[in-house]
Scaffold this motif. Structure first.
Motif, short mmCIF file in Angstrom:
data_model
loop_
_atom_site.label_atom_id
_atom_site.label_comp_id
_atom_site.label_asym_id
_atom_site.label_seq_id
_atom_site.Cartn_x
_atom_site.Cartn_y
_atom_site.Cartn_z
N ILE A 322 0.69 -1.13 0.06
CA ILE A 322 -0.06 0.02 0.07
C ILE A 322 1.00 1.12 0.03
O ILE A 322 1.73 1.20 0.68
CB ILE A 322 -0.85 0.11 1.26
CG1 ILE A 322 -1.67 -1.35 1.30
CG2 ILE A 322 -1.62 1.26 1.48
CD1 ILE A 322 -2.81 -1.28 2.39
N ALA A 358 -8.83 -1.69 5.56
CA ALA A 358 -9.24 -1.12 4.06
C ALA A 358 -8.94 -2.14 2.92
O ALA A 358 -8.00 -2.08 2.30
CB ALA A 358 -8.63 0.36 3.69
N HIS A 359 -9.71 -3.14 2.75
CA HIS A 359 -9.47 -4.49 2.13
C HIS A 359 -9.61 -3.70 0.79
O HIS A 359 -10.45 -3.26 0.20
CB HIS A 359 -10.45 -5.46 2.23
CG HIS A 359 -10.90 -5.73 3.77
ND1 HIS A 359 -9.70 -6.63 4.24
CD2 HIS A 359 -11.34 -5.70 4.68
CE1 HIS A 359 -10.07 -6.95 5.48
NE2 HIS A 359 -11.03 -6.44 5.79
N GLY A 360 -8.65 -4.01 -0.04
CA GLY A 360 -8.40 -3.87 -1.62
C GLY A 360 -7.76 -2.53 -1.67
O GLY A 360 -7.60 -2.22 -2.99
N ALA A 361 -7.33 -1.78 -0.69
CA ALA A 361 -6.55 -0.37 -0.74
C ALA A 361 -5.38 -0.58 -1.33
O ALA A 361 -4.78 -1.16 -1.08
CB ALA A 361 -6.71 0.16 0.55
N ASP A 377 -8.68 6.16 2.06
CA ASP A 377 -8.08 5.21 1.42
C ASP A 377 -8.98 4.92 0.36
O ASP A 377 -10.12 5.26 0.18
CB ASP A 377 -7.98 4.00 2.35
CG ASP A 377 -9.28 3.55 2.99
OD1 ASP A 377 -10.33 3.07 2.08
OD2 ASP A 377 -9.65 3.85 4.04
N ASP A 378 -8.58 4.05 -0.69
CA ASP A 378 -9.59 3.67 -2.00
C ASP A 378 -9.89 2.21 -1.88
O ASP A 378 -9.93 1.51 -2.98
CB ASP A 378 -8.67 3.95 -3.05
CG ASP A 378 -7.06 3.22 -3.28
OD1 ASP A 378 -6.97 2.47 -2.19
OD2 ASP A 378 -6.48 3.40 -4.14
N GLY A 379 -10.05 1.64 -0.56
CA GLY A 379 -10.44 0.55 -0.47
C GLY A 379 -11.91 0.17 -0.54
O GLY A 379 -12.45 0.90 -1.15
N GLY A 429 -14.04 3.40 -1.15
CA GLY A 429 -12.85 3.76 0.02
C GLY A 429 -13.61 4.82 1.18
O GLY A 429 -14.96 5.19 1.15
#
Length: 455
Positions: A322, A358-361, A377-379, A429
């Motif tokens: 990340i 933040a899964h997938g961030a 974040d962009d999760g 996010g």
């Protein structure tokens, strides 16, 4: 529950009505005992006067009213003579003794009790104005009951009794209103004293010197409840602090033993778990310190604190793949007033949550502005069903996490007079913002207290 003011007013009204009736009965009784014969005379004359119908120049009639029938039934020796000008009506002539004057009588109006000619008995003489002339009534042997005397007294003094009742009712109504206002204001004063107690300092108590005597038992009960609540809170805080301190030693030993693990994958997993437990213990200690001590605010540079926190988390972000970055939205030095260690702890909690939950961030950005700092974040975002932040809640109900951090952040921001604002859109996010009082005053329309707003 009924209103105290309404109950007081009704009670006073009923008591006042009872007192007035008792007072009126006493007045009637005193009037009757002081001049018993005069009272009997006036009562009998009033009954006879109401029953008399005069047709001037033609006829004088005594109607058989209830009062006349009752008077005749109770008075076996009753006699009376009623005259109006040249008209006369007589009852019980055979019982009538010799009178000291001749008929028709022509004297002043009023009531008198006179002796008969033989001085052996008395009779009542009543002269009342009736039209152009006087109605003369002579009554003897009358036995009048108390109810008839009371009725006669009331009818004779109806206007005076009405005025007295109005004055008495006005006095009672004023007293009831003032009493209700006094009770309401006393309760309001005690309520204000209770509300003035700081939620963070329940050991405070209501001053009994400012409480009315009737409300002192209630104030004592409230003070006792506050004391018990404070004792309970102190025990819970002491347990939390002791538990966090006791956990640090085994965690340190565990961290040392992990170094001896030879399998790389297992070692990485154990290190991650120990880091989470250490973060939880640190959060518990931060909460205990924050709740047990008043904070002393000093100028804190948010930019410096944010850079330090991001630097601390850089290795973890690198391991997780990340990107960590810092952006300053507004020019100038973002300085706030507070405790640097507490602000650092709050910001570390937000960055740590973004990295872990933040899964997938792929990117976490810290945005600085005047009086606030945001972690974006962009999760996967937070579920809209999560509307409140609770201890040990991570924002993802399907997973078990260590959500005490957000509760710690709330406590820290509340102690600084600021707010924690969380906005999130599923799939796009999450943004968590620490907004300090300087920013809150600049934008009063935007607020948050830890609630999650789905966008």
């Amino acid at each position: 529950m009924t209103s105290i003011a309404r109950t007081l007013t009704i009670s006073l009204s009923v008591a006042a009505a009872a007192i007035f009736l008792v007072f009126l009965s006493i007045v009637i009784w005193l009037d009757m005992t002081r001049e018993r014969e005069q009272a009997f005379c006036q009562a009998a004359a009033a009954i006879l006067n109401r029953a008399t119908v005069v047709d001037p120049g033609r006829e004088l009639t005594i109607r058989a009213t209830d009062g006349i029938r009752e008077l005749k039934s109770n008075s076996p020796n009753l006699w009376y003579v009623v005259s109006y000008d040249n008209l006369t009506s007589e009852f019980g002539r055979e019982l009538r003794p010799s009178l000291p004057f001749s008929l028709p009588y022509a004297g002043p109006t009023g009531f008198s009790v006179l002796n008969t000619l033989d001085q052996k008995s008395t009779f009542c003489l009543a002269v009342v104005r009736r039209g152009p002339s006087e109605l003369v009534m002579m009554i003897g042997g009358a036995e009048v009951r108390l109810g008839q005397i009371a009725r006669s007294f009331v009818l004779r003094n109806l206007f005076s009794i009405f005025l007295l009742a109005i004055a008495f009712a006005s006095t009672v109504a004023t007293g009831a209103f003032l009493s209700a206002r006094f009770v309401a204001r006393s309760i309001e004063r005690v309520t204000k004293l209770a509300l003035a107690i700081e939620p963070t300092a329940p050991q405070a108590s209501i001053s009994l010197d400012e409480v009315p005597l009737e409300l002192k038992p209630l104030a004592r009960a409230l003070n006792r409840a506050f004391q018990e609540i404070d004792d309970y809170i102190r025990r819970q805080r002491r347990f939390l602090s002791n538990a966090a301190h006791q956990l640090r030693t085994p965690l340190t030993l565990l961290r040392a033993k992990i170094e001896d693990v030879t399998e790389p994958a297992l070692k990485v997993e154990l290190v991650r778990d120990v880091r989470r437990l250490s973060s939880l213990v640190s959060a518990m200690l931060d909460l205990a310190r924050l709740q047990n001590h008043a904070i002393e605010k000093r100028p804190v540079d948010l930019a410096v604190v944010t850079r330090d926190v991001l630097a601390d988390f850089s290795p973890s972000a690198l391991d997780a793949g990340i990107e960590l970055s810092l952006e300053q939205v507004e020019e100038g030095t973002p300085v706030v007033h507070g405790v640097e260690a507490a602000i650092r702890s709050a910001l570390a909690n937000l960055v740590g949550n973004a990295l872990v939950h933040a899964h997938g961030a792929g990117r976490v950005v810290a945005n600085l502005s005047r009086g606030s700092v945001s972690i974006c974040d962009d999760g996967a975002g937070i579920s809209p069903s999560c509307e409140r932040i609770e201890p040990f809640q991570t924002g993802d109900p399907s997973k078990e996490g260590y959500g005490l951090g957000l509760s710690i952040v709330q406590e820290i921001m509340a102690a600084h007079g600021g707010t924690l604002i969380i906005t999130s859109t599923p799939g796009r996010g999450t943004t968590t913002t620490l907004r300090f009082p300087e920013a809150s005053e600049a934008t009063p329309g935007e607020s948050g207290s830890g609630n999650i707003e789905a966008m």
